[in-house]
Structures are given as structure tokens and as C-alpha cells.
Design an enzyme around this catalytic site. Structure first.
Site, mmCIF file in Angstrom:
data_model
loop_
_atom_site.group_PDB
_atom_site.id
_atom_site.type_symbol
_atom_site.label_atom_id
_atom_site.label_comp_id
_atom_site.label_asym_id
_atom_site.label_seq_id
_atom_site.Cartn_x
_atom_site.Cartn_y
_atom_site.Cartn_z
ATOM 1 C CG ASP A 6 45.080 44.643 -0.926
ATOM 2 O OD1 ASP A 6 44.211 45.517 -0.731
ATOM 3 O OD2 ASP A 6 45.963 44.374 -0.109
ATOM 4 C CG ASP A 24 48.926 42.359 0.591
ATOM 5 O OD1 ASP A 24 47.789 42.315 1.097
ATOM 6 O OD2 ASP A 24 49.543 43.420 0.406
ATOM 7 C CG ASP A 34 43.419 40.297 0.479
ATOM 8 O OD1 ASP A 34 42.446 41.059 0.486
ATOM 9 O OD2 ASP A 34 44.596 40.681 0.546
#
Length: 464
Positions: free
Chosen positions: A135, A441, A445
Site C-alpha cells: 500500500d 495498514d 487490505d
């Protein structure tokens, strides 16, 4: 707002439109349930070795039994005891214990580097990783917006400093400036007053923003310019405001002039194209002049091409009798102050880590929900690729599962992605035999983290 959203500032009323599995979190939970748990490379190798060893032991035992009975004249029961004894003796009973101890040592070493391992085989899988999908916000970048440039009708000013710490110098055309020029200082003040964020300094000395990250960056800019956030807001008391809304794309506030003056001032910030449409003049060092739309369009495009988020600023003095704001009162007749370009800077350690991965032959890919131009600019700063290729979520949806592995292999940046896109990307890379590590995070995800061979959830430095 999605289920589970935390209110950081302000107030409002909400209408529930979905519950349970019909919510966004419910949809993500459904995706997680659909992911099949993968066997790690180490366990696959151990299982393969076990099958081969079992086949070898049975075959060798059978041949030895036949040889003992037929060639040496052993009784069948004596031969069977010998074969069983030899089979038991050749089994490496200590192998599982040795593997467990070895992996436990790796877990301890990882823990000393502030990485907590939930499953022992993940230690070995980390060493086999060939692709890292990460990410952007909070992982590769600091998740702290910073004003990098301020553009007025007179000049473009570069702002130094990182994060929310109100320390940094200004420069224009390569020349360092001790203070902001008058027009740029006026823009900084407007950004401080038309703002709900507050910067605070923690006991660890780290500055944090209580409120919107971009508004926190504006407070830091004003403090770099010498303004005191509490003093300015007390002197220029806010009388009324129009909160930001995605529909009208701006925020406006009405302030009383300091020292008891009757003057009233309207400050406004928002999407540059929206703010420009509400202005007919622009502020300069020599006074107000007609708005030069071509000039501003060029500078907004230049900032956006470097991955910056851009806000426009405007103001309007009043006759002193104005006590409240209305949409009709701010939609025209404003004076454009300029624009500010924001960027979430890459982490210094992330730049070094990406370079080490590339030198080791590990491919690093960025998967983010941000705009493609912004993501590409960050990718270049991180050094993900010499010429990073960007693919958006909309383009991913037009690609079949059969063609996706080739596209995923040659792409460095995936922008405007959702949880389904991330999951498809990881699966496509794995279909070509890649050992994929996924860092994330946030709850969005989670499906991709579970699908990956190694799922790495960010802790203290993540956003969730």
C-alpha cells in the site's frame, strides 16, 4: 461514511442504509471468507520430502524383506521384524524438532527488529519472496501531508520541511527567503483561519494533526511563516462558516478583524477550479488585478503532474455588517490568493528498502486507492522502477483473469484500486509461481493480506 468509520472532527447526522454483510466491511469480510489458505513453500517442500521418503522406505523395506526370505532363508516373521526395525531407525524423528527450533530462532531475531511473526513457516517464506505488493499511504509514505509549493500571481515559492513539524525555509527561483512575501503570507493566514485542524506536540516531540491531514499541513505552513495558530484564531474570531462538502467542494469562513475593528473578512479554500470560478480578480504585490485563468490552469496542471494535491484560496473583505455566510454570498466576487500543492512524502527508510529489494531481484509493486498521477510521482521518488507503468482499477476490470498475470508482472503501480482489485492482483502474480508478500495498514487490505504467501500488517506506523 462506511460502517466502522471514526469521526475525527465536526458533527453531523447519519442515515443507516445497510447493515451486516451488506455494508462495506461485510463485503470485505465475505472476500476474506472466499480466500483459500495457502501452504507455505517450506511446508510444501517438507510434505514433498515426506511423500518421497515414505515411498522409498516402503519400497526398500519390501525389497529387503523379499531378499531376506528368498535369498538368505530367513523365516518370514524374523525378516519382518528386521525390516520394521530398520524402517523405524531410518525415520528422521528429530527433523520436525530441528525445523521448529530453527524457525523459532528466526522469529526471535525478527522480534528484535520489531516484526511479530504469527506463524513459524512465514519466517522461511519471507526469504523466498519474489514480489512485494505494498500500500502507499502510511506504508511507503509518512501519512503526513506537507505543503510543498505555494503559487501566487507574483511567483512560485518552494516550502521546505517534512511532516507536520512547523520548521522549514522558503525559496523562490533558487533564492532562499527569510519570510513569505505579503501575498503568500496572506494565503498562509487564510489557510490557518479557514481551518478546523490543530497541531499538537506530543511528549515524544513529534507533531501531530488533530483533524484533516491537509488542514494540518496548512497549519504547519502558517507556523513556518511565523503565525501563531492560537493567537491568530483568537484575534480573527470566526463568526460563521460553510463546512466543506463534496458537492460544492469548498469551505468558507467569516471572521471579525482584530483590535475591535468593524471590518469583516471572508476566507475560502477548496478545489482550485471551483474557487477560480468564484473569483473575478487575483491578489498581487501591487494590488488586485483581473484574473488570469490560463496562468492558474498551467500551475495547477504542473503541480498535479508531480503528484501533488492542490487547493485554491480566495478572500473577500466585507462592509462590516455581514454576520453570517450564505452560498449566494460567496459564489462570486472573490479575490484569488493562489494555490498550495500538498504531498505525502515517502519515508526515507522506504526509499532505502526499495533499493535493497531491487538489488536482490525482488520486484516491488504499489497498490493504492490514490490518483494515478499522484501514485506515479511517488513511485518515481521511491525508485520502484526506472519508468513506472501505471494501471488503474477501471482498466483492471476490463482485463480478463487469463490476461491479468502478464499485465500484473509488467506493472509497477496500481491506482484507484478497491479490495477486489488487490485480491485479483495477488492471485494473478501467484498464478505465475511468484511468492508474494503483501503489506497493508487498513481493513480494506485484509483479503489480499490473507491471499498472499506472506501477509504483513503494519503496526505503529500504519494508518489502522
Amino acid at each position: 461514511a462506511y460502517s466502522g468509520t471514526l469521526v475525527a472532527a465536526g458533527q453531523g447526522a447519519g442515515v443507516v442504509v445497510a447493515t451486516g454483510m451488506d455494508t462495506e466491511i461485510g463485503r470485505i469480510s465475505r472476500l476474506i471468507g472466499e480466500v483459500e489458505t495457502l501452504t507455505t513453500p517450506l511446508l510444501r517442500q517438507i510434505n514433498h520430502f515426506g511423500r518421497l521418503f515414505t515411498a522409498f522406505a516402503i519400497t526398500a523395506g519390501a525389497l529387503l524383506f523379499v531378499f531376506a526370505v528368498a535369498a538368505r532363508g530367513y523365516a518370514w516373521d524374523d525378516a519382518l521384524l528386521v525390516v520394521v526395525a530398520l524402517a523405524v531407525g531410518v525415520v528422521p524423528e528429530g527433523l520436525p524438532a530441528v525445523i521448529t527450533i530453527t524457525l523459532a530462532i528466526g522469529v526471535r531475531r525478527m522480534a528484535s527488529r520489531r516484526a511479530i511473526i504469527r506463524k513459524l513457516p512465514a519466517v522461511e517464506t519471507l526469504g523466498s519472496t519474489s514480489v512485494i505488493c505494498s500500500d502507499k499511504t502510511g506504508t511507503l509514505t509518512r501519512n503526513e501531508m506537507t505543503v510543498r509549493r505555494v503559487v501566487t500571481a507574483d511567483e512560485e515559492i518552494t516550502v521546505e520541511g517534512v511532516g507536520y513539524e512547523p520548521v522549514g525555509a522558503f525559496s523562490s527561483s533558487g533564492a532562499r527567503q527569510e519570510a513569505l512575501p505579503a501575498t503568500a503570507a496572506h494565503l498562509a493566514r487564510s489557510g490557518l483561519l479557514c481551518n478546523d485542524a490543530v497541531l499538537t506536540r506530543g511528549q515524544d516531540g513529534h507533531w501531530r494533526s488533530e483533524g484533516d491531514p491537509m488542514e494540518g499541513a496548512l497549519v504547519a505552513l502558517a507556523m513556518k511563516a511565523g503565525f501563531d495558530q492560537e493567537g491568530e484564531r483568537q484575534d480573527w474570531a470566526r463568526l460563521d462558516e460553510i463546512p466543506f462538502d463534496a458537492q460544492h467542494r469548498f469551505m468558507a469562513s467569516l471572521h471579525a478583524a482584530p483590535d475591535g475593528k468593524a471590518e469583516r473578512v471572508v476566507y475560502l479554500k477548496g478545489a482550485p477550479e471551483q474557487v477560480l470560478a468564484m473569483c473575478d480578480r487575483q491578489a498581487t504585490a501591487e494590488g488586485d488585478e483581473p484574473l488570469d485563468e490560463a496562468y492558474w490552469a498551467e500551475h495547477v496542471a504542473a503541480a498535479a503532474s508531480e503528484g501533488e494535491r492542490v487547493l485554491g484560496f480566495a478572500w473577500r473583505p466585507t462592509n462590516g455588517g455581514e454576520r453570517s455566510l450564505s452560498m449566494d454570498g460567496v459564489e462570486k466576487g472573490l479575490i484569488f490568493l493562489g494555490i498550495a500543492g500538498f504531498i505525502d512524502p515517502p519515508r526515507e527508510e522506504a526509499v532505502a528498502a526499495v533499493a535493497e529489494c531491487r538489488s536482490a531481484g525482488i520486484s516491488v509493486k504499489m497498490i493504492t486507492g490514490d490518483h494515478g498521477v499522484t501514485a506515479a510521482a511517488i513511485a518515481r521518488q521511491l525508485g520502484l522502477a526506472d519508468d513506472p507503468k501505471v494501471v488503474t482499477g477501471a482498466e483492471l476490470e476490463a482485463v480478463s483473469d487469463a490476461d491479468l498475470p502478464e499485465l500484473a508482472h509488467g506493472t509497477s503501480v496500481f491506482a484507484r484500486t478497491n479490495p477486489e482489485h488487490k485480491l485479483r492482483i495477488v492471485r494473478a502474480l501467484q498464478s505465475e509461481g511468484a511468492i508474494v508478500a503483501m503489506t497493508g495498514d487498513g481493513v480494506n487490505d485484509a483479503p489480499a493480506l490473507k491471499q498472499a504467501d506472506v501477509g504483513i500488517a503494519m503496526g505503529r506506523k500504519g494508518t489502522e
